[in-house]
Design a protein around this motif. Structure first.
Motif, PDB file in Angstrom:
ATOM      1  N   ASN A   1      -7.192  -7.065   8.684  1.00 58.45           N
ATOM      2  CA  ASN A   1      -5.734  -6.871   8.648  1.00 58.45           C
ATOM      3  C   ASN A   1      -5.173  -6.744   7.241  1.00 58.45           C
ATOM      4  OD1 ASN A   1      -5.401  -6.768  11.422  1.00 58.45           O
ATOM      5  ND2 ASN A   1      -5.267  -8.992  11.574  1.00 58.45           N
ATOM      6  N   ARG A   2      -5.962  -6.243   6.319  1.00 52.10           N
ATOM      7  CA  ARG A   2      -5.470  -5.876   4.998  1.00 52.10           C
ATOM      8  C   ARG A   2      -5.569  -4.353   4.897  1.00 52.10           C
ATOM      9  NH1 ARG A   2      -8.543  -9.575   0.802  1.00 52.10           N
ATOM     10  NH2 ARG A   2     -10.322  -8.819   1.969  1.00 52.10           N
ATOM     11  N   TYR A   3      -5.020  -3.801   3.817  1.00 53.43           N
ATOM     12  CA  TYR A   3      -4.888  -2.352   3.719  1.00 53.43           C
ATOM     13  C   TYR A   3      -5.517  -1.817   2.434  1.00 53.43           C
ATOM     14  CZ  TYR A   3      -1.518  -3.139   7.394  1.00 53.43           C
ATOM     15  OH  TYR A   3      -0.926  -3.516   8.565  1.00 53.43           O
ATOM     16  N   VAL A   4      -6.060  -0.609   2.533  1.00 53.71           N
ATOM     17  CA  VAL A   4      -6.573   0.092   1.368  1.00 53.71           C
ATOM     18  C   VAL A   4      -5.930   1.477   1.326  1.00 53.71           C
ATOM     19  CG1 VAL A   4      -8.782  -1.109   1.256  1.00 53.71           C
ATOM     20  CG2 VAL A   4      -8.596   0.953   2.620  1.00 53.71           C
ATOM     21  N   VAL A   5      -5.873   2.053   0.142  1.00 53.47           N
ATOM     22  CA  VAL A   5      -5.323   3.387  -0.039  1.00 53.47           C
ATOM     23  C   VAL A   5      -6.469   4.294  -0.444  1.00 53.47           C
ATOM     24  CG1 VAL A   5      -3.719   4.795  -1.390  1.00 53.47           C
ATOM     25  CG2 VAL A   5      -3.086   2.477  -0.746  1.00 53.47           C
ATOM     26  N   ARG A   6      -6.503   5.475   0.159  1.00 52.80           N
ATOM     27  CA  ARG A   6      -7.520   6.458  -0.213  1.00 52.80           C
ATOM     28  C   ARG A   6      -6.860   7.820  -0.378  1.00 52.80           C
ATOM     29  NH1 ARG A   6     -11.369   8.006   4.931  1.00 52.80           N
ATOM     30  NH2 ARG A   6      -9.776   9.078   6.131  1.00 52.80           N
ATOM     31  N   TYR A   7      -7.493   8.666  -1.193  1.00 57.19           N
ATOM     32  CA  TYR A   7      -6.961  10.008  -1.389  1.00 57.19           C
ATOM     33  C   TYR A   7      -8.113  10.978  -1.530  1.00 57.19           C
ATOM     34  CZ  TYR A   7      -7.786   9.152  -6.381  1.00 57.19           C
ATOM     35  OH  TYR A   7      -8.337   8.867  -7.577  1.00 57.19           O
TER      36      TYR A   7
ATOM     37  N   TRP B   1      -4.407  14.568  -0.365  1.00 53.97           N
ATOM     38  CA  TRP B   1      -3.966  13.857   0.827  1.00 53.97           C
ATOM     39  C   TRP B   1      -4.105  12.385   0.505  1.00 53.97           C
ATOM     40  CZ3 TRP B   1      -7.479  16.847   4.715  1.00 53.97           C
ATOM     41  CH2 TRP B   1      -6.936  18.093   4.955  1.00 53.97           C
ATOM     42  N   VAL B   2      -3.079  11.630   0.742  1.00 49.72           N
ATOM     43  CA  VAL B   2      -3.114  10.190   0.483  1.00 49.72           C
ATOM     44  C   VAL B   2      -2.835   9.490   1.807  1.00 49.72           C
ATOM     45  CG1 VAL B   2      -2.152   8.294  -0.864  1.00 49.72           C
ATOM     46  CG2 VAL B   2      -2.201  10.581  -1.836  1.00 49.72           C
ATOM     47  N   GLU B   3      -3.647   8.503   2.124  1.00 48.12           N
ATOM     48  CA  GLU B   3      -3.390   7.771   3.353  1.00 48.12           C
ATOM     49  C   GLU B   3      -3.720   6.295   3.189  1.00 48.12           C
ATOM     50  OE1 GLU B   3      -7.346   8.386   6.088  1.00 48.12           O
ATOM     51  OE2 GLU B   3      -5.756   9.840   6.311  1.00 48.12           O
ATOM     52  N   ILE B   4      -3.134   5.516   4.072  1.00 50.53           N
ATOM     53  CA  ILE B   4      -3.335   4.068   4.084  1.00 50.53           C
ATOM     54  C   ILE B   4      -4.242   3.752   5.271  1.00 50.53           C
ATOM     55  CG2 ILE B   4      -2.207   1.831   4.352  1.00 50.53           C
ATOM     56  CD1 ILE B   4       0.356   3.219   3.269  1.00 50.53           C
ATOM     57  N   ARG B   5      -5.275   2.981   5.021  1.00 52.06           N
ATOM     58  CA  ARG B   5      -6.204   2.587   6.083  1.00 52.06           C
ATOM     59  C   ARG B   5      -6.138   1.082   6.290  1.00 52.06           C
ATOM     60  NH1 ARG B   5      -9.229   6.855   8.428  1.00 52.06           N
ATOM     61  NH2 ARG B   5     -10.510   5.130   9.103  1.00 52.06           N
TER      62      ARG B   5
ATOM     63  N   ALA C   1       0.834  -1.203   0.000  1.00 47.50           N
ATOM     64  CA  ALA C   1       0.000   0.000   0.000  1.00 47.50           C
ATOM     65  C   ALA C   1       0.870   1.255   0.000  1.00 47.50           C
ATOM     66  CB  ALA C   1      -0.940  -0.012   1.195  1.00 47.50           C
ATOM     67  N   GLY C   2       1.988   1.213   0.726  1.00 51.90           N
ATOM     68  CA  GLY C   2       2.896   2.355   0.781  1.00 51.90           C
ATOM     69  C   GLY C   2       3.528   2.669  -0.567  1.00 51.90           C
ATOM     70  N   CYS C   3       3.784   1.639  -1.365  1.00 53.30           N
ATOM     71  CA  CYS C   3       4.339   1.858  -2.707  1.00 53.30           C
ATOM     72  C   CYS C   3       3.347   2.614  -3.581  1.00 53.30           C
ATOM     73  CB  CYS C   3       4.713   0.532  -3.357  1.00 53.30           C
ATOM     74  SG  CYS C   3       6.141  -0.271  -2.603  1.00 53.30           S
ATOM     75  N   LEU C   4       2.091   2.229  -3.510  1.00 50.96           N
ATOM     76  CA  LEU C   4       1.075   2.928  -4.288  1.00 50.96           C
ATOM     77  C   LEU C   4       0.874   4.350  -3.778  1.00 50.96           C
ATOM     78  CD1 LEU C   4      -1.034   2.926  -6.518  1.00 50.96           C
ATOM     79  CD2 LEU C   4      -2.667   2.063  -4.855  1.00 50.96           C
ATOM     80  N   LYS C   5       0.920   4.539  -2.473  1.00 49.99           N
ATOM     81  CA  LYS C   5       0.800   5.875  -1.876  1.00 49.99           C
ATOM     82  C   LYS C   5       1.908   6.788  -2.405  1.00 49.99           C
ATOM     83  CE  LYS C   5       0.704   8.149   2.633  1.00 49.99           C
ATOM     84  NZ  LYS C   5       1.838   8.995   2.754  1.00 49.99           N
ATOM     85  N   ALA C   6       3.132   6.276  -2.429  1.00 56.12           N
ATOM     86  CA  ALA C   6       4.269   7.061  -2.924  1.00 56.12           C
ATOM     87  C   ALA C   6       4.092   7.416  -4.392  1.00 56.12           C
ATOM     88  CB  ALA C   6       5.565   6.295  -2.715  1.00 56.12           C
ATOM     89  N   LYS C   7       3.581   6.479  -5.168  1.00 55.96           N
ATOM     90  CA  LYS C   7       3.366   6.731  -6.591  1.00 55.96           C
ATOM     91  C   LYS C   7       2.303   7.812  -6.805  1.00 55.96           C
ATOM     92  CE  LYS C   7       3.448   3.335  -9.577  1.00 55.96           C
ATOM     93  NZ  LYS C   7       3.103   2.186 -10.419  1.00 55.96           N
TER      94      LYS C   7
END
Length: 62
Positions: free
Chosen positions: A52-58, A43-47, A23-29
């Motif tokens: 125990n899985r992660y999603v990216v939102r902006y 604003w980009v954040e990981i939730r 998720a952090g790789c996609l956030k950085a991109k």
């Protein structure tokens, strides 16, 4: 005079990641795409989800 605070509108990406690193790789991109642009960056954040899985939102502001 009243000032109104707009709450950001969040866009959730469809993909669900098994690790925070993925998720952090996609956030950085996403952040890099706006780095040299003329638009205001989102604003980009990981939730973390309950499973125990992660999603990216902006944010999306007009």
């Amino acid at each position: 005079m009243e000032t109104t605070v707009k709450t950001p509108r969040w866009i959730y990406l469809k993909e669900i990641f098994t690790s925070r690193f993925q998720a952090g790789c996609l956030k950085a991109k996403l952040e890099e795409n706006w780095h040299n642009g003329y638009e205001r960056p989102p604003w980009v954040e990981i939730r973390k989800r309950k499973d125990n899985r992660y999603v990216v939102r902006y944010t999306f502001d007009e």
